[in-house]
Design a protein around this motif. Structure first.
Motif, mmCIF file in Angstrom:
data_model
loop_
_atom_site.group_PDB
_atom_site.id
_atom_site.type_symbol
_atom_site.label_atom_id
_atom_site.label_comp_id
_atom_site.label_asym_id
_atom_site.label_seq_id
_atom_site.Cartn_x
_atom_site.Cartn_y
_atom_site.Cartn_z
ATOM 1 N N VAL A 195 18.999 6.458 8.012
ATOM 2 C CA VAL A 195 17.652 7.014 8.207
ATOM 3 C C VAL A 195 16.858 6.990 6.719
ATOM 4 O O VAL A 195 17.559 6.837 5.852
ATOM 5 C CB VAL A 195 17.533 8.415 8.807
ATOM 6 C CG1 VAL A 195 18.227 8.234 10.111
ATOM 7 C CG2 VAL A 195 18.199 9.244 7.986
ATOM 8 N N SER A 196 15.497 7.308 6.914
ATOM 9 C CA SER A 196 14.756 6.982 5.556
ATOM 10 C C SER A 196 14.378 8.333 4.854
ATOM 11 O O SER A 196 14.137 8.229 3.608
ATOM 12 C CB SER A 196 13.348 6.233 5.801
ATOM 13 O OG SER A 196 12.675 6.973 6.613
ATOM 14 N N LEU A 235 16.772 4.299 16.916
ATOM 15 C CA LEU A 235 16.695 5.733 17.160
ATOM 16 C C LEU A 235 15.334 6.024 17.361
ATOM 17 O O LEU A 235 15.139 6.659 18.582
ATOM 18 C CB LEU A 235 17.095 6.364 15.746
ATOM 19 C CG LEU A 235 18.481 6.275 15.366
ATOM 20 C CD1 LEU A 235 18.720 7.077 13.772
ATOM 21 C CD2 LEU A 235 19.382 6.961 16.149
ATOM 22 N N PHE A 236 14.421 5.381 16.861
ATOM 23 C CA PHE A 236 12.887 6.140 17.207
ATOM 24 C C PHE A 236 11.899 4.729 17.654
ATOM 25 O O PHE A 236 10.942 5.260 18.042
ATOM 26 C CB PHE A 236 12.466 6.428 15.741
ATOM 27 C CG PHE A 236 13.149 7.529 15.191
ATOM 28 C CD1 PHE A 236 13.437 8.692 15.729
ATOM 29 C CD2 PHE A 236 13.651 7.409 14.220
ATOM 30 C CE1 PHE A 236 14.357 9.741 15.333
ATOM 31 C CE2 PHE A 236 14.640 8.034 13.536
ATOM 32 C CZ PHE A 236 14.932 9.399 14.040
ATOM 33 N N THR A 245 20.154 2.421 13.028
ATOM 34 C CA THR A 245 19.082 2.552 12.196
ATOM 35 C C THR A 245 17.769 3.006 12.880
ATOM 36 O O THR A 245 18.098 3.298 13.950
ATOM 37 C CB THR A 245 18.368 1.254 11.503
ATOM 38 O OG1 THR A 245 17.988 0.419 12.602
ATOM 39 C CG2 THR A 245 19.689 0.151 10.972
ATOM 40 N N GLU A 246 16.789 3.373 12.228
ATOM 41 C CA GLU A 246 15.551 3.933 12.482
ATOM 42 C C GLU A 246 15.228 3.163 13.820
ATOM 43 O O GLU A 246 14.396 3.774 14.777
ATOM 44 C CB GLU A 246 14.500 4.468 11.687
ATOM 45 C CG GLU A 246 15.265 5.413 10.706
ATOM 46 C CD GLU A 246 13.976 5.695 9.635
ATOM 47 O OE1 GLU A 246 13.019 4.902 9.449
ATOM 48 O OE2 GLU A 246 14.122 7.028 9.202
ATOM 49 N N HIS A 247 15.228 1.787 13.613
ATOM 50 C CA HIS A 247 14.644 1.015 14.726
ATOM 51 C C HIS A 247 15.179 1.417 16.132
ATOM 52 O O HIS A 247 14.537 1.695 17.046
ATOM 53 C CB HIS A 247 15.038 -0.364 14.368
ATOM 54 C CG HIS A 247 14.611 -1.226 15.556
ATOM 55 N ND1 HIS A 247 13.183 -1.557 15.696
ATOM 56 C CD2 HIS A 247 15.077 -2.174 16.311
ATOM 57 C CE1 HIS A 247 13.274 -2.673 16.816
ATOM 58 N NE2 HIS A 247 14.343 -2.817 17.126
ATOM 59 N N LYS A 286 17.561 2.153 4.093
ATOM 60 C CA LYS A 286 16.695 1.216 4.910
ATOM 61 C C LYS A 286 17.301 -0.064 5.287
ATOM 62 O O LYS A 286 17.840 -0.768 4.495
ATOM 63 C CB LYS A 286 15.391 1.035 3.957
ATOM 64 C CG LYS A 286 14.370 -0.210 4.639
ATOM 65 C CD LYS A 286 13.305 -0.345 3.606
ATOM 66 C CE LYS A 286 12.302 -1.184 4.544
ATOM 67 N NZ LYS A 286 10.998 -1.516 3.682
ATOM 68 N N GLN A 333 14.290 7.491 21.432
ATOM 69 C CA GLN A 333 14.126 8.662 20.890
ATOM 70 C C GLN A 333 14.722 9.647 21.899
ATOM 71 O O GLN A 333 14.555 10.979 21.782
ATOM 72 C CB GLN A 333 12.712 9.044 20.858
ATOM 73 C CG GLN A 333 11.914 8.132 19.730
ATOM 74 C CD GLN A 333 10.547 8.785 19.330
ATOM 75 O OE1 GLN A 333 10.034 9.850 19.665
ATOM 76 N NE2 GLN A 333 9.442 7.981 19.216
ATOM 77 N N LEU A 372 18.080 15.010 13.080
ATOM 78 C CA LEU A 372 19.001 14.496 13.796
ATOM 79 C C LEU A 372 20.378 15.098 13.989
ATOM 80 O O LEU A 372 20.924 15.245 14.917
ATOM 81 C CB LEU A 372 19.063 12.953 13.297
ATOM 82 C CG LEU A 372 19.964 11.861 13.995
ATOM 83 C CD1 LEU A 372 19.223 11.586 15.318
ATOM 84 C CD2 LEU A 372 20.076 10.740 13.348
ATOM 85 N N ARG A 382 14.336 13.766 8.229
ATOM 86 C CA ARG A 382 14.758 13.264 9.557
ATOM 87 C C ARG A 382 16.635 13.297 9.669
ATOM 88 O O ARG A 382 17.003 13.298 11.007
ATOM 89 C CB ARG A 382 14.392 11.576 9.548
ATOM 90 C CG ARG A 382 13.066 11.527 10.107
ATOM 91 C CD ARG A 382 12.906 9.796 10.286
ATOM 92 N NE ARG A 382 11.608 9.565 10.978
ATOM 93 C CZ ARG A 382 11.286 8.380 11.675
ATOM 94 N NH1 ARG A 382 11.821 7.460 11.291
ATOM 95 N NH2 ARG A 382 10.047 8.312 12.176
#
Length: 600
Positions: free
Chosen positions: A421-422, A481-482, A477-479, A461, A398, A430, A426
């Motif tokens: 991102v989903s 990023l966050f 991916t979100e993994h 996803k 993050q 971003l 978001r």
């Protein structure tokens, strides 16, 4: 404008490494591409399938990865229909515990393959592929359509439903059931989301509606209905005759009598007689598909159900071979144990293919291996080998500054970067945060167009990101990023001097040790009613067909098996004395060590 996946193909074809891999994939019946892991495999498999215009069969390393791979493939192959094809939960002669949901999932995949009008991707496992199947043409003929205004003989229609595995009930509540009330027929097709209600005027279908099995209220009016069989194995009259004839021959068991095993011959003969009786009563009973080898006909695989060309991808073939060898050994031991008890007939042992003949059949259409290390599959030396340069993406935790620095470096190297991102919220946040850091990115809600030095935010996803330096492509991916790694808290593992089993640490397939019964394989938790009381039990599989049901409040008798990394323990046999001997030997060893320490 091209869709995102088509635009990505256009971009990748200009990259030297991608063009090289595409040109050489398929040069050998067996091809190994190494250097890839995790989400990289799904992306690469999708790129190859789309580049060659083929269907895709992806053989996952285990069942737990199937949904993750489907999610990844769905992102990279939006024009494909996606299916999972799970293994039957247990060996086919343990019929009482078969999952109906698994059977329906398999039928949904078969229907999609047989009646597909667009490319298809199926994710499965070696365990699911081993099971021999019927001729796809025969199964295809078992599907029917009915439409409003059509005249049908109702009694013949009911007979068709019964012959194709449907169960007649008073009220339809589950898939594979049908009910008749006057001029109304309710039927729940296993491949449908909702059951159907057909209203008749004499012998004419007056209306068709879907309805809720819970409220029984109509949902949508339809002009036609598609009905699948309630089983992936349908025997015709000729096949039933062949099966009965083969069972009569096994009932005699002359080879067992010659070996001086009259008791064993009697048990097998008794089992064959039971199966003959079930077959004569009707083609459908729990586990009827186990009699497929008795037809004497050619066996088929899932690949035979694909319309058009298919590329088959197997991840980590060396590891899959090791686990497969263990499965084959256990399968043989289980079959022999059941044969000795007269619970199966010899022909039922032919329901599954061993890995080597399975791989040879798959290789006839081309088999692609994906692995991290350049370890050529030991059982086929002629496999070609290709290397792909791939890297994992660092976790940004993050921290926007870390992300901005990495994006600037990728832009300098003329990468195309996709951030997945989903949600739009978001994506917008971003985009604003990166703009504040001096990094301009494009938010592309619909189709995206990869270009050198371009950074795009898109919706979707994926299980993880990756970096393909040779293709100048990075995916975040979100993994990455966050994700924030949680600090592990040390949990109390001992109580009253005894190691306690933590149920949350167990997953199906794990090996466990019961203090009284030895090493078994944990299969999950089942809720069972015993004398009007509902209780949860841990299900443990042992050698042969033996199962142990342990109440959850007695989990203290179990602990997770620990041994050499990668080593698979031998399952203990319930009722045997081997585990007692092992315990006694271990206790003596500990006692001797204690004596030696005291002497010191």
């Amino acid at each position: 404008m091209k869709t995102g996946s088509a635009a990505l193909q256009t971009y990748l074809k200009k990259q030297t490494e991608y063009a090289f891999v595409m040109d050489h994939t398929g040069a050998n019946p067996y091809q190994l591409i190494y250097g890839v892991s995790g989400a990289q495999r799904g992306a690469l498999a999708a790129m190859i399938a789309q580049s060659q215009g083929k269907n895709l069969l992806f053989i996952a390393e285990n069942a737990q990865k199937i949904q993750e791979i489907i999610d990844d493939l769905s992102f990279w192959l939006p024009g494909y229909q996606m299916f999972s094809f799970p293994a039957l939960d247990i060996l086919p002669f343990e019929v009482l515990a078969q999952s109906k949901e698994t059977r329906w999932q398999r039928l949904i995949a078969l229907q999609g393959l047989l009646f597909s009008d667009k490319p298809t991707a199926v994710v499965t496992t070696v365990e699911a592929l081993r099971k021999t199947m019927q001729d796809p043409d025969q199964i295809k003929q078992s599907f029917r359509t009915f439409k409003t205004g059509e005249r049908i003989h109702i009694k013949a229609f009911l007979g068709w439903l019964i012959r194709h595995g449907y169960e007649r009930v008073e009220r339809v509540e589950e898939k594979g059931q049908f009910a008749v009330r006057g001029g109304i027929l309710d039927v729940f097709c296993p491949t449908a989301e909702w059951p159907f209600r057909l209203e008749f005027f004499d012998d004419e279908i007056d209306s068709i509606r879907s309805f809720s099995q819970e409220t029984q209220r109509s949902l949508n009016k339809m002009d036609h209905v598609w009905l699948a069989p309630a089983s992936e194995c349908i025997f015709n009259d000729d096949q039933r005759r062949k099966i009965l004839q083969a069972l009569r021959q096994e009932a005699a068991r002359p080879e067992a009598k010659k070996k001086g095993e009259p008791a064993k011959a009697a048990e097998v003969g008794q089992r064959a007689a039971q199966l003959m009786e079930l077959m004569e009563e009707g083609s459908f009973f729990p586990g009827h598909e186990q009699l497929l080898p008795y037809t004497g006909e050619t066996s088929f695989l899932l690949t035979d159900y694909f319309e058009g060309q298919v590329i088959t991808v197997m991840e980590e073939p060396s590891r899959q071979r090791e686990s497969s060898q263990l499965w084959e050994k256990e399968y043989e031991e289980t079959c022999l144990a059941l044969l000795d008890k007269g619970r199966i007939c010899p022909g039922q042992m032919q329901n599954y293919l061993l890995l080597d003949p399975l791989v040879m059949k798959l290789g006839a259409r081309g088999l692609l291996y994906l692995a991290l290390l350049p370890k050529r599959p030991a059982w086929f030396g002629q496999a070609g080998m290709l290397s792909v340069t791939a890297k994992t993406v660092s976790l940004f935790l993050q921290k926007v500054q870390l992300l901005a620095d990495e994006l600037k470096e990728w832009r300098r190297l003329q990468y195309s970067v996709l951030m997945v991102v989903s949600s739009e919220e978001r994506a917008r946040r971003l985009q604003e945060n990166l703009r504040d850091m001096g990094v301009e990115v494009a938010y592309e809600a619909g189709s995206y167009k990869p270009e050198p030095k371009k950074i795009s935010i898109i919706l979707g996803k994926l299980s993880g990101g990756f970096d393909f330096p040779g293709m100048r492509l990075a995916v975040v991916t979100e993994h990455e990023l966050f994700f924030q790694p949680k600090k592990k808290t040390r949990r109390k593992m001992f109580q009253e001097g005894k190691r306690q089993l933590l149920l949350e640490d167990l997953k199906p397939g794990d090996f466990v040790v019961h203090v009284n019964y030895g090493v078994g394989r944990y299969e999950g938790i089942e809720n069972i009613k015993v004398q009007d009381a509902q209780r949860d039990y841990l299900v443990i599989n042992y050698q042969g067909a033996d199962r142990l049901y342990v109440p959850t409040d007695q989990a203290g008798y179990l602990q997770k098996y620990s041994g050499l990394e990668g080593a698979k323990p031998k399952l203990s046999k319930l009722g045997g004395s081997e585990w007692s001997r092992i315990k006694a030997k271990a206790q003596k060893t500990v006692s001797d060590m204690a004596d030696e320490l005291l002497q010191l």
